[in-house]
Write a protein that holds these residues in place. Sequence first.
Motif, PDB file in Angstrom:
ATOM      1  N   ASP A 180      -1.876  -1.792 -18.674  1.00  0.00           N
ATOM      2  CA  ASP A 180      -1.205  -1.586 -17.394  1.00  0.00           C
ATOM      3  C   ASP A 180      -1.606  -0.247 -16.779  1.00  0.00           C
ATOM      4  OD1 ASP A 180       0.211  -4.019 -17.595  1.00  0.00           O
ATOM      5  OD2 ASP A 180       1.731  -3.070 -18.854  1.00  0.00           O
ATOM      6  N   ASN A 186      -7.594 -10.456 -11.362  1.00  0.00           N
ATOM      7  CA  ASN A 186      -6.755  -9.941 -10.283  1.00  0.00           C
ATOM      8  C   ASN A 186      -5.325 -10.471 -10.354  1.00  0.00           C
ATOM      9  OD1 ASN A 186      -8.840  -8.406  -9.088  1.00  0.00           O
ATOM     10  ND2 ASN A 186      -9.657 -10.242  -8.104  1.00  0.00           N
ATOM     11  N   ASP A 187      -5.144 -11.579 -11.066  1.00  0.00           N
ATOM     12  CA  ASP A 187      -3.797 -12.132 -11.191  1.00  0.00           C
ATOM     13  C   ASP A 187      -2.869 -11.184 -11.939  1.00  0.00           C
ATOM     14  OD1 ASP A 187      -4.645 -14.390  -9.878  1.00  0.00           O
ATOM     15  OD2 ASP A 187      -5.025 -15.537 -11.702  1.00  0.00           O
ATOM     16  N   ASP A 188      -3.464 -10.297 -12.734  1.00  0.00           N
ATOM     17  CA  ASP A 188      -2.665  -9.353 -13.514  1.00  0.00           C
ATOM     18  C   ASP A 188      -2.250  -8.123 -12.722  1.00  0.00           C
ATOM     19  OD1 ASP A 188      -2.636 -10.859 -15.766  1.00  0.00           O
ATOM     20  OD2 ASP A 188      -4.059  -9.663 -16.907  1.00  0.00           O
ATOM     21  N   ASP A 189      -2.885  -7.888 -11.574  1.00  0.00           N
ATOM     22  CA  ASP A 189      -2.678  -6.622 -10.872  1.00  0.00           C
ATOM     23  C   ASP A 189      -1.223  -6.392 -10.501  1.00  0.00           C
ATOM     24  OD1 ASP A 189      -5.329  -6.142 -11.144  1.00  0.00           O
ATOM     25  OD2 ASP A 189      -5.848  -6.336  -9.015  1.00  0.00           O
ATOM     26  N   GLU A 190      -0.574  -7.409 -10.000  1.00  0.00           N
ATOM     27  CA  GLU A 190       0.827  -7.250  -9.587  1.00  0.00           C
ATOM     28  C   GLU A 190       1.707  -6.917 -10.785  1.00  0.00           C
ATOM     29  OE1 GLU A 190       4.370  -9.719  -7.243  1.00  0.00           O
ATOM     30  OE2 GLU A 190       2.285 -10.426  -7.188  1.00  0.00           O
ATOM     31  N   LYS A 191       1.450  -7.611 -11.899  1.00  0.00           N
ATOM     32  CA  LYS A 191       2.222  -7.331 -13.113  1.00  0.00           C
ATOM     33  C   LYS A 191       1.984  -5.911 -13.599  1.00  0.00           C
ATOM     34  CE  LYS A 191       0.683  -8.224 -17.174  1.00  0.00           C
ATOM     35  NZ  LYS A 191       0.901  -6.910 -17.854  1.00  0.00           N
ATOM     36  N   ARG A 192       0.742  -5.481 -13.573  1.00  0.00           N
ATOM     37  CA  ARG A 192       0.410  -4.137 -14.042  1.00  0.00           C
ATOM     38  C   ARG A 192       1.082  -3.075 -13.179  1.00  0.00           C
ATOM     39  NH1 ARG A 192      -6.088  -4.472 -14.903  1.00  0.00           N
ATOM     40  NH2 ARG A 192      -5.838  -2.614 -16.213  1.00  0.00           N
ATOM     41  N   ILE A 193       1.061  -3.298 -11.897  1.00  0.00           N
ATOM     42  CA  ILE A 193       1.698  -2.347 -10.981  1.00  0.00           C
ATOM     43  C   ILE A 193       3.202  -2.288 -11.230  1.00  0.00           C
ATOM     44  CG2 ILE A 193       2.282  -1.943  -8.559  1.00  0.00           C
ATOM     45  CD1 ILE A 193      -0.521  -3.057  -7.876  1.00  0.00           C
ATOM     46  N   THR A 194       3.813  -3.450 -11.402  1.00  0.00           N
ATOM     47  CA  THR A 194       5.257  -3.502 -11.654  1.00  0.00           C
ATOM     48  C   THR A 194       5.612  -2.782 -12.949  1.00  0.00           C
ATOM     49  OG1 THR A 194       5.462  -5.607 -10.470  1.00  0.00           O
ATOM     50  CG2 THR A 194       7.228  -5.031 -12.006  1.00  0.00           C
TER      51      THR A 194
END
Length: 227
Positions: free
Chosen positions: A110, A131-139
Amino acid sequence: MGNEEVIDSILQVMKVTRRDVIDDFREAISDVNTNGLPQAVWARRAKVLVKIFKHNDRIKVLHIKRGFWEINPVFNTETGELYLLSSKDNFKNIKNKYLKNGTSTHYTYDLLIYNSGLLPLTSEVTLFQNNDDDEKRITENQKMLGEWYENVKKVYIVIVDYIVDEAIEASCLLLNDQYATVDEVNLTPLLHENDSDNKNLNGAMDNTDNKQHKPLVTLKKKQNKKE
């Protein structure tokens, strides 16, 4: 690469191993098994880090809860540099799992999103960006870093290798968001520079307040030249 004061202090605390806390552990927790000893080692390291930087307004030791575990990265509020601490074996396991699965639930994954766009030193095999992980990583980063979330600019990992509870080698890695090496500095000379002065690890390193920090530029840097 990186801040010499922060890196030198991290190396000091990473010298703390099981042999430095085992007596206290047996007296306070259990003298019949060592369940919880790894957590006790990291707790001692965190205690020393806080002691080192308690009068430093620029450097913050963060306290981030991860389930039953707590991690304690070191954050330079002036430069936006965040320093993570890891053993070599643990880091290898984390990276290998990422390379196998293309994703990870580990906090390093993350946090490394802050290093997005950095080019690796070599043509190291990397995965297509998920890129699907980006939102999770940011959160996850917002949860972990709280007020410091928008202040982090770059993430380093200080890695130490051990043999029989003794720190023998160290390096500082700058990785991109896919664990590919962007830059690396060999810290082993600095790790051993003050071995004779730092035997009393159980005393939370009372000599750290007066420690002199030598520039990291004197260390041998590992380089892989691009053709």
